[in-house]
Motif scaffolding. Sequence first.
Motif, mmCIF file in Angstrom:
data_model
loop_
_atom_site.group_PDB
_atom_site.id
_atom_site.type_symbol
_atom_site.label_atom_id
_atom_site.label_comp_id
_atom_site.label_asym_id
_atom_site.label_seq_id
_atom_site.Cartn_x
_atom_site.Cartn_y
_atom_site.Cartn_z
ATOM 1 N N GLY A 60 30.495 46.910 38.573
ATOM 2 C CA GLY A 60 31.062 45.637 38.646
ATOM 3 C C GLY A 60 32.163 45.307 37.590
ATOM 4 N N LEU A 61 32.894 46.208 37.327
ATOM 5 C CA LEU A 61 33.946 46.227 36.368
ATOM 6 C C LEU A 61 35.309 46.126 36.937
ATOM 7 N N ARG A 62 36.348 46.880 36.368
ATOM 8 C CA ARG A 62 37.720 46.551 36.707
ATOM 9 C C ARG A 62 38.453 46.847 37.996
ATOM 10 N N GLY A 63 37.698 47.714 38.724
ATOM 11 C CA GLY A 63 38.325 48.345 39.997
ATOM 12 C C GLY A 63 39.242 49.511 39.441
ATOM 13 N N VAL A 64 40.293 49.798 40.351
ATOM 14 C CA VAL A 64 41.021 50.820 39.987
ATOM 15 C C VAL A 64 42.457 50.975 40.424
ATOM 16 N N SER A 65 43.354 51.363 39.752
ATOM 17 C CA SER A 65 44.860 51.204 40.166
ATOM 18 C C SER A 65 45.130 52.834 40.774
ATOM 19 N N LYS A 75 34.817 42.199 49.365
ATOM 20 C CA LYS A 75 34.823 41.344 48.230
ATOM 21 C C LYS A 75 36.180 41.455 47.240
ATOM 22 N N SER A 76 36.829 42.805 47.460
ATOM 23 C CA SER A 76 37.690 43.247 46.568
ATOM 24 C C SER A 76 39.049 42.609 46.800
ATOM 25 N N ILE A 77 39.675 42.451 45.622
ATOM 26 C CA ILE A 77 41.335 42.089 46.013
ATOM 27 C C ILE A 77 41.946 43.361 45.997
ATOM 28 N N PHE A 78 42.784 43.720 47.098
ATOM 29 C CA PHE A 78 43.911 44.717 47.356
ATOM 30 C C PHE A 78 45.194 44.063 46.739
ATOM 31 N N LEU A 79 45.625 44.287 45.677
ATOM 32 C CA LEU A 79 46.792 44.052 45.074
ATOM 33 C C LEU A 79 48.217 44.908 45.436
ATOM 34 N N ILE A 80 49.060 44.497 46.003
ATOM 35 C CA ILE A 80 50.148 45.576 46.388
ATOM 36 C C ILE A 80 51.466 44.751 46.262
ATOM 37 N N SER A 81 52.267 45.504 45.266
ATOM 38 C CA SER A 81 53.537 45.059 45.085
ATOM 39 C C SER A 81 54.545 46.194 45.422
ATOM 40 N N ALA A 136 45.811 50.567 57.662
ATOM 41 C CA ALA A 136 44.966 51.483 57.179
ATOM 42 C C ALA A 136 44.052 51.113 56.160
ATOM 43 N N LEU A 137 44.551 50.195 55.335
ATOM 44 C CA LEU A 137 43.570 49.800 54.267
ATOM 45 C C LEU A 137 42.549 48.920 54.866
ATOM 46 N N TYR A 138 43.087 48.092 55.977
ATOM 47 C CA TYR A 138 41.941 47.243 56.540
ATOM 48 C C TYR A 138 40.865 48.082 57.348
ATOM 49 N N ASP A 139 41.343 49.009 57.743
ATOM 50 C CA ASP A 139 40.532 50.021 58.438
ATOM 51 C C ASP A 139 39.403 50.517 57.518
ATOM 52 N N LEU A 140 39.978 50.654 56.236
ATOM 53 C CA LEU A 140 39.131 51.221 55.184
ATOM 54 C C LEU A 140 38.210 50.246 54.538
ATOM 55 N N GLY A 141 38.256 49.067 55.134
ATOM 56 C CA GLY A 141 37.447 47.923 54.661
ATOM 57 C C GLY A 141 38.197 46.872 53.582
ATOM 58 N N LYS A 151 40.651 41.329 51.766
ATOM 59 C CA LYS A 151 41.487 40.322 50.770
ATOM 60 C C LYS A 151 42.797 40.971 50.233
ATOM 61 N N PHE A 152 43.816 40.677 50.790
ATOM 62 C CA PHE A 152 45.104 41.127 50.387
ATOM 63 C C PHE A 152 46.134 40.395 49.445
ATOM 64 N N ALA A 153 46.331 40.703 48.267
ATOM 65 C CA ALA A 153 47.335 39.990 47.478
ATOM 66 C C ALA A 153 48.418 40.523 47.355
ATOM 67 N N LEU A 154 49.757 40.299 48.273
ATOM 68 C CA LEU A 154 50.872 40.872 48.241
ATOM 69 C C LEU A 154 51.815 40.185 47.414
ATOM 70 N N ILE A 155 52.825 40.912 46.681
ATOM 71 C CA ILE A 155 53.917 40.305 45.655
ATOM 72 C C ILE A 155 54.908 40.833 46.503
ATOM 73 N N ASN A 156 55.941 39.670 46.731
ATOM 74 C CA ASN A 156 57.031 40.203 47.481
ATOM 75 C C ASN A 156 58.199 40.516 46.187
#
Length: 282
Positions: free
Chosen positions: A30-35, A82-88, A127-132, A135-140
Motif C-alpha cells: 500500500g505504499l508509493r507505487g513505482v516510477s 485502483k492505481s493511477i497511471f500518470l503519463i507526461s 497496451a496499459l489498459y490491456d495490462l490492467g 485510471k489515466f492521468a495524462l499531462i499535456n
Amino acid sequence: MWAAINMGFKRSPPPYLAVVNKTQPLILKGLRGVSFASGGSGILDSTGTTITMTKQIQDFAAHKSNIAARVTAVVAKGLLAKSIFLISSGGNDVFAFFFATNGNATADQTEQFYSVMITNYTTHLKALYDLGARKFALINVPPVGCCPISRVMHPSGACLDGLNALTKGFNDRVSVLVKNLSSEMEGMNYTIGNSYNVVNDIVSDPAGAGYTDVSSACCGSGKLGAEVMCSPNTTFCTNRNEFLFWDRIHGTQATSEKAALALYDGASEYASPINLKQLVES
C-alpha cells in the motif's frame, strides 16, 4: 514529486530498477507505487534517448507479473484498477520534429507527424489498459516554445509561436483521442492535466504568479542562460523561486509545485474532464 505529495505521499514513487528485485513489491504494501519514467523518453521510439515508452510499458508488464506471482489474479486486478497511471510525454517528440524541419514543416508534414504520434500514443494507452490500467492521468505538453532553449532562437528572445502552435495542435488531438478511447474501453477513467494553460498563464502574468523572470534559465549561462546547459560548473540564480525555468528546458521546483496543485485540485481550464483529486477519489 508534488503530485505524489498532493495525493498524501511523502515523496515520489521509487524508480522501477530500485524495486525490481524486491521480494515484496511496494504496491502490495500500500505504499508509493513505482516510477517507470526516465529522462529523454518520448511517445515515438525514435525520440527516446534514454528509455522508450515502449520499454517502460514492457517493464511495467514485468512488474505486473511480479505482483501477480504473489497474490491472486483478482487481487492483482483490483490493485491495478485502483492505481493511477500518470503519463507526461510528447514534449521531446514535438521538439525533435520542429527542429528537424527547422520550423518550416509543410501542412502535410505536420499532419503526418500528428497522425504518427496519435497512432503510437493509442498503442501505448491500449497496451496499459490491456495490462490492467483503468485510471489515466495524462499531462499535456506545455508551451515549449517559451522554454529558454527555444527563446534563444528568436532574435528578441520571445516565445517561438510556431513551436507553441505545433504543441497545441498535438494537445488538441490527444484530448479527442482519450475521449474516444474512454467510450470504447470499459471502465476507463481519466484526467488531462493542462500544463499548457498553467505555463501560458504564468508567462502572460509573471508578477501575478510570483515570478520576476519567465524567460531565462536559473541555472546555465550565455543568452537567457540557455546557450550552455546547467551543470556543476555553471552558475545559478540565488532567487530560484522567482524563476519559471530552472534550466533551459525544465521548470523550477516552485513551478512544479504550482503546476501540480493546479492539476490536482484545479478548475477545468487546468484539468478536465475531472481533476486528479476527483480521479483519485473516484
